[in-house]
Motif scaffolding. Structure first.
Motif, PDB file in Angstrom:
ATOM      1  N   ARG B 101     -21.102 -38.112  -4.147  1.00 45.86           N
ATOM      2  CA  ARG B 101     -19.952 -37.234  -3.971  1.00 45.86           C
ATOM      3  C   ARG B 101     -19.018 -37.760  -2.872  1.00 45.86           C
ATOM      4  O   ARG B 101     -17.808 -37.744  -2.985  1.00 45.86           O
ATOM      5  N   GLY B 102     -19.622 -38.213  -1.763  1.00 46.12           N
ATOM      6  CA  GLY B 102     -18.843 -38.486  -0.550  1.00 46.12           C
ATOM      7  C   GLY B 102     -18.272 -39.886  -0.481  1.00 46.12           C
ATOM      8  O   GLY B 102     -17.626 -40.353  -1.402  1.00 46.12           O
ATOM      9  N   ARG B 103     -18.526 -40.537   0.628  1.00 46.97           N
ATOM     10  CA  ARG B 103     -18.001 -41.864   0.865  1.00 46.97           C
ATOM     11  C   ARG B 103     -19.135 -42.741   1.378  1.00 46.97           C
ATOM     12  O   ARG B 103     -20.193 -42.231   1.718  1.00 46.97           O
ATOM     13  N   PRO B 104     -18.925 -44.083   1.441  1.00 43.90           N
ATOM     14  CA  PRO B 104     -19.985 -44.948   1.964  1.00 43.90           C
ATOM     15  C   PRO B 104     -20.379 -44.531   3.372  1.00 43.90           C
ATOM     16  O   PRO B 104     -19.534 -44.113   4.155  1.00 43.90           O
ATOM     17  N   LYS B 105     -21.676 -44.603   3.664  1.00 43.98           N
ATOM     18  CA  LYS B 105     -22.173 -44.127   4.956  1.00 43.98           C
ATOM     19  C   LYS B 105     -22.758 -45.281   5.756  1.00 43.98           C
ATOM     20  O   LYS B 105     -23.037 -46.346   5.219  1.00 43.98           O
ATOM     21  N   ARG B 106     -22.937 -45.010   7.051  1.00 41.46           N
ATOM     22  CA  ARG B 106     -23.492 -46.059   7.917  1.00 41.46           C
ATOM     23  C   ARG B 106     -24.973 -46.270   7.630  1.00 41.46           C
ATOM     24  O   ARG B 106     -25.464 -47.390   7.620  1.00 41.46           O
ATOM     25  N   HIS B 107     -25.722 -45.143   7.402  1.00 46.91           N
ATOM     26  CA  HIS B 107     -27.147 -45.324   7.126  1.00 46.91           C
ATOM     27  C   HIS B 107     -27.318 -45.862   5.702  1.00 46.91           C
ATOM     28  O   HIS B 107     -26.382 -45.822   4.889  1.00 46.91           O
ATOM     29  N   ARG B 108     -28.511 -46.369   5.400  1.00 42.23           N
ATOM     30  CA  ARG B 108     -28.656 -47.103   4.137  1.00 42.23           C
ATOM     31  C   ARG B 108     -29.374 -46.279   3.057  1.00 42.23           C
ATOM     32  O   ARG B 108     -29.932 -46.845   2.122  1.00 42.23           O
ATOM     33  N   ALA B 109     -29.314 -44.921   3.189  1.00 44.87           N
ATOM     34  CA  ALA B 109     -30.069 -44.078   2.245  1.00 44.87           C
ATOM     35  C   ALA B 109     -29.634 -44.299   0.797  1.00 44.87           C
ATOM     36  O   ALA B 109     -30.476 -44.377  -0.105  1.00 44.87           O
ATOM     37  N   ASP B 110     -28.328 -44.412   0.572  1.00 44.23           N
ATOM     38  CA  ASP B 110     -27.852 -44.586  -0.805  1.00 44.23           C
ATOM     39  C   ASP B 110     -28.321 -45.925  -1.372  1.00 44.23           C
ATOM     40  O   ASP B 110     -28.711 -46.025  -2.540  1.00 44.23           O
ATOM     41  N   GLU B 131     -28.822 -56.819  -8.728  1.00 44.61           N
ATOM     42  CA  GLU B 131     -27.613 -56.140  -8.286  1.00 44.61           C
ATOM     43  C   GLU B 131     -27.474 -54.770  -8.944  1.00 44.61           C
ATOM     44  O   GLU B 131     -27.949 -54.547 -10.053  1.00 44.61           O
ATOM     45  N   GLY B 132     -26.821 -53.848  -8.216  1.00 45.80           N
ATOM     46  CA  GLY B 132     -26.471 -52.547  -8.774  1.00 45.80           C
ATOM     47  C   GLY B 132     -25.193 -52.093  -8.096  1.00 45.80           C
ATOM     48  O   GLY B 132     -24.573 -52.865  -7.361  1.00 45.80           O
ATOM     49  N   ALA B 133     -24.811 -50.821  -8.305  1.00 43.40           N
ATOM     50  CA  ALA B 133     -23.565 -50.360  -7.682  1.00 43.40           C
ATOM     51  C   ALA B 133     -23.661 -48.891  -7.317  1.00 43.40           C
ATOM     52  O   ALA B 133     -24.395 -48.123  -7.943  1.00 43.40           O
ATOM     53  N   LEU B 134     -22.923 -48.545  -6.269  1.00 40.51           N
ATOM     54  CA  LEU B 134     -22.777 -47.145  -5.870  1.00 40.51           C
ATOM     55  C   LEU B 134     -21.331 -46.753  -6.113  1.00 40.51           C
ATOM     56  O   LEU B 134     -20.411 -47.495  -5.750  1.00 40.51           O
ATOM     57  N   PHE B 135     -21.148 -45.586  -6.745  1.00 42.08           N
ATOM     58  CA  PHE B 135     -19.781 -45.117  -6.979  1.00 42.08           C
ATOM     59  C   PHE B 135     -19.543 -43.896  -6.111  1.00 42.08           C
ATOM     60  O   PHE B 135     -20.285 -42.909  -6.192  1.00 42.08           O
ATOM     61  N   TYR B 136     -18.549 -43.946  -5.247  1.00 41.89           N
ATOM     62  CA  TYR B 136     -18.298 -42.845  -4.306  1.00 41.89           C
ATOM     63  C   TYR B 136     -17.114 -42.010  -4.769  1.00 41.89           C
ATOM     64  O   TYR B 136     -16.009 -42.536  -4.988  1.00 41.89           O
ATOM     65  N   GLY B 137     -17.354 -40.693  -4.907  1.00 41.64           N
ATOM     66  CA  GLY B 137     -16.341 -39.777  -5.413  1.00 41.64           C
ATOM     67  C   GLY B 137     -15.127 -39.675  -4.516  1.00 41.64           C
ATOM     68  O   GLY B 137     -13.997 -39.581  -5.003  1.00 41.64           O
ATOM     69  N   LYS B 141     -14.314 -45.451  -5.464  1.00 40.86           N
ATOM     70  CA  LYS B 141     -14.510 -46.914  -5.503  1.00 40.86           C
ATOM     71  C   LYS B 141     -15.962 -47.227  -5.812  1.00 40.86           C
ATOM     72  O   LYS B 141     -16.873 -46.495  -5.437  1.00 40.86           O
ATOM     73  N   ARG B 142     -16.127 -48.340  -6.461  1.00 42.68           N
ATOM     74  CA  ARG B 142     -17.441 -48.836  -6.784  1.00 42.68           C
ATOM     75  C   ARG B 142     -17.811 -49.894  -5.748  1.00 42.68           C
ATOM     76  O   ARG B 142     -17.033 -50.813  -5.511  1.00 42.68           O
ATOM     77  N   THR B 143     -18.981 -49.706  -5.118  1.00 45.06           N
ATOM     78  CA  THR B 143     -19.429 -50.689  -4.142  1.00 45.06           C
ATOM     79  C   THR B 143     -20.607 -51.431  -4.757  1.00 45.06           C
ATOM     80  O   THR B 143     -21.593 -50.812  -5.149  1.00 45.06           O
ATOM     81  N   VAL B 144     -20.498 -52.741  -4.843  1.00 39.82           N
ATOM     82  CA  VAL B 144     -21.586 -53.543  -5.406  1.00 39.82           C
ATOM     83  C   VAL B 144     -22.664 -53.712  -4.336  1.00 39.82           C
ATOM     84  O   VAL B 144     -22.357 -53.960  -3.167  1.00 39.82           O
TER      85      VAL B 144
END
Lengths: 346, 210
Positions: B101-110, B131-137, B141-144
């Motif tokens: 839902r949110g944005r990229p975070k400093r901790h690496r939980a995602d 490789e995979g990707a995180l998509f932040y609402g 943006k998609r972060t690889v």
């Protein structure tokens, strides 16, 4: 802090509850009588033979909204419960503690100490609000009772066995209910208190107290189930089939604060009158349907009042106190706290 | 693909979602997965709705990529199970995509959650998922994310810690941290009062002195 959400009380006999989208809809005589969004609800309490659709029951269970069915007098009959209840480790800890006097006596001691201290606070508040209207001997009786409840609370806090603690609890009840009628300073003749009677209530004040205790008991039971405790396994009240002993335990410290004080206020302010009660042929007294509505509205209002929680040090609605106490008890059972801090009202 | 496990091993699988909770706060993880406490706030409700939308979408195909939504994942060697929001298949190659839902975070939980999904996919399909990707609402943006050795090591450590804690039925004591402001369970956790609680019997006696 957990939020206090609304509880809907359905008193009309022919009501039908159903789900419409994300809303609860109350119908009577084929017409819509009210609707409320489910996310704003904490509980739905139905008196009489109200019906509810399976879709609504499922939605309540899923959203942890307590949907329960009571008799008109407030006696618990049934509750719709979902899959998401509790933690077996917590219940096991509860049973182990209930079986071990060295660990359960301090809990009981706290509950009864708080009950006596809270009864004393009710007296102190009555003295503060209406003390000047009292005759000297009456005032003297009040002050004696207040001092005795203070002593009982302090001695209870040091008592070693359940039997001794129970003895203090009985003594406190005698002192407190001995002056209860004197706190009804503005009551008409029909609304006097003639000593505690429960099965059945033999005067209107007892009928009012019994109904309020039933509402409080219902909220305590929901609060305990909400944190995953077993409401049947108590510490002060021992196991008896069919009895919600832990809910009764939790009620003890809250009765003076939530129920007794409200009964006194409603009578003294004339919010409830003799005509709001009915007497049956055997002399048992209960509230009329209109009387119940008056009490439920006042009960809801009282639950919204804010106070400062003595242990958590945070401000909270009175209606949340049972939930917070249930949470603190579970934290004690899980080892976060070295004891159960009861609710002490100032 | 999924070999039938015995009953016992299926019962002891750790949910992949617990890893994220554990990295955010071990006590939050225990409150949810040991004590079974759940409390919804606006953030968790939005997250739930987002996942319902993502998981509920139909499988489709885009530019030669097959997209599977709400795919159930499992690893019997790591004793993990969970669900991936989206697994893309670039040919035979699975590529997990997790929606946040949110944005990229400093901790690496995602990233740990994504890595755990990748490890499950590796066991299930018998090949490496690099490789995979995180998509932040919020940023849309998609972060690889590269499933590298460091992330794998971190993920395996978290899996071990989390499994031990849940297996022992232990709830660690609370610690007040800046993360508490974003925790929907803060009211149940009571970090301020329970981080260093007083002796309750002494507290009770103090209440009786006017």
């Amino acid at each position: 802090m957990r939020r206090l959400l609304n509880t809907i009380y359905v008193t009309s006999e022919d009501a039908w509850l159903r789900k419409d989208g994300e809303n609860l809809v109350v119908e009577a005589d084929g017409k819509e009588r009210g609707r409320a969004p489910l996310h704003a609800l904490e509980g739905v309490v139905c008196f009489n033979r109200t019906g509810a659709s399976p879709a609504l029951m499922a939605a309540c269970a899923e959203k942890a909204i307590t949907l329960s069915f009571l008799t008109p007098e407030g006696r618990f009959q049934a509750r719709v419960e979902g899959a998401q209840t509790g933690n077996v480790l917590l219940r096991r800890a509860q049973y182990r503690m209930a079986d071990d006097p060295s660990r359960s006596v301090p809990i009981v001691r706290g509950i009864v100490t708080a009950k006596a201290a809270n009864q004393r606070t009710v007296l102190l508040r009555a003295l503060r609000d209406h003390g000047e209207k009292l005759e000297t001997p009456q005032r003297k009786a009040f002050e004696d009772a207040e001092a005795r409840l203070g002593r009982i609370a302090r001695r209870t806090a040091e008592a070693e066995t359940i039997d001794v603690i129970r003895g203090f609890e009985g003594e406190a009840a005698n002192v407190y209910f001995g002056v209860f009628d004197a706190m009804l300073h503005a009551a008409p003749r029909e609304l006097r208190f003639g000593g505690r009677s429960r099965r059945p209530p033999l005067d209107r004040v007892n009928a009012l107290l019994s109904f309020l205790y039933a509402m409080l008991g219902h909220d305590c039971r929901s609060a305990l189930e909400g944190v995953g405790l077993d409401p049947q396994v108590g510490f002060l009240h021992t196991d008896r089939p069919g009895r919600a002993s832990l809910a009764l335990d939790l009620m003890e410290e809250l009765r003076p604060v939530l129920a007794d004080r409200l009964a006194l206020t409603m009578i003294n302010r004339g919010q409830i009158k003799a005509r709001d009660f009915v007497v049956d042929a055997g002399g048992a007294i209960s509230l009329t349907e209109d009387g119940r509505k008056l009490v439920l509205i006042a009960w809801q209002e009282r639950k919204k009042r804010e106070l400062r929680h003595p242990f958590l040090g945070e401000s909270a609605a009175m209606g949340l106190v049972a939930h917070l106490q249930a949470r603190l008890l579970s934290r004690h059972l899980r080892g976060d706290l070295d004891g159960y801090p009861p609710f002490i009202w100032r | 693909m999924l070999p039938p496990p015995d009953q016992h091993s299926e019962d002891t699988l750790t949910p992949i979602s617990a890893l994220q909770h554990h990295l955010f706060c071990p006590r939050q993880c225990a409150l949810i997965h040991v004590e079974r406490i759940w409390s919804e706030d606006s953030a968790t409700a939005q997250g739930r709705l987002l996942h319902e939308r993502v998981d509920g979408g139909k499988p489709d195909r885009r530019e030669g990529i097959k997209i599977v939504r709400g795919m159930v994942l499992r690893s019997l060697t790591l004793k993990l199970s969970g669900k991936a929001d989206v697994v893309e298949f670039h040919g035979q190659q699975p590529y997990p995509v997790e929606y946040k839902r949110g944005r990229p975070k400093r901790h690496r939980a995602d990233e740990v959650q994504l890595c755990a999904q990748a490890l499950c996919l590796e066991e299930m399909f018998g090949l490496t998922v690099p490789e995979g990707a995180l998509f932040y609402g919020e940023t849309r943006k998609r972060t690889v994310v590269s499933i590298d050795q460091e992330l794998r090591r971190l993920t395996l450590d978290v899996i071990a810690d989390c499994r031990t804690m849940i297996g022992e039925g232990r709830t660690p004591p609370p610690r007040r941290t800046p993360a508490c402001r974003r925790c929907s369970l803060v009211g149940e956790c009571c970090p301020d009062r329970l981080e260093k609680p007083p002796s309750v019997s002494k507290w009770l006696l103090r209440q009786l002195v006017d």
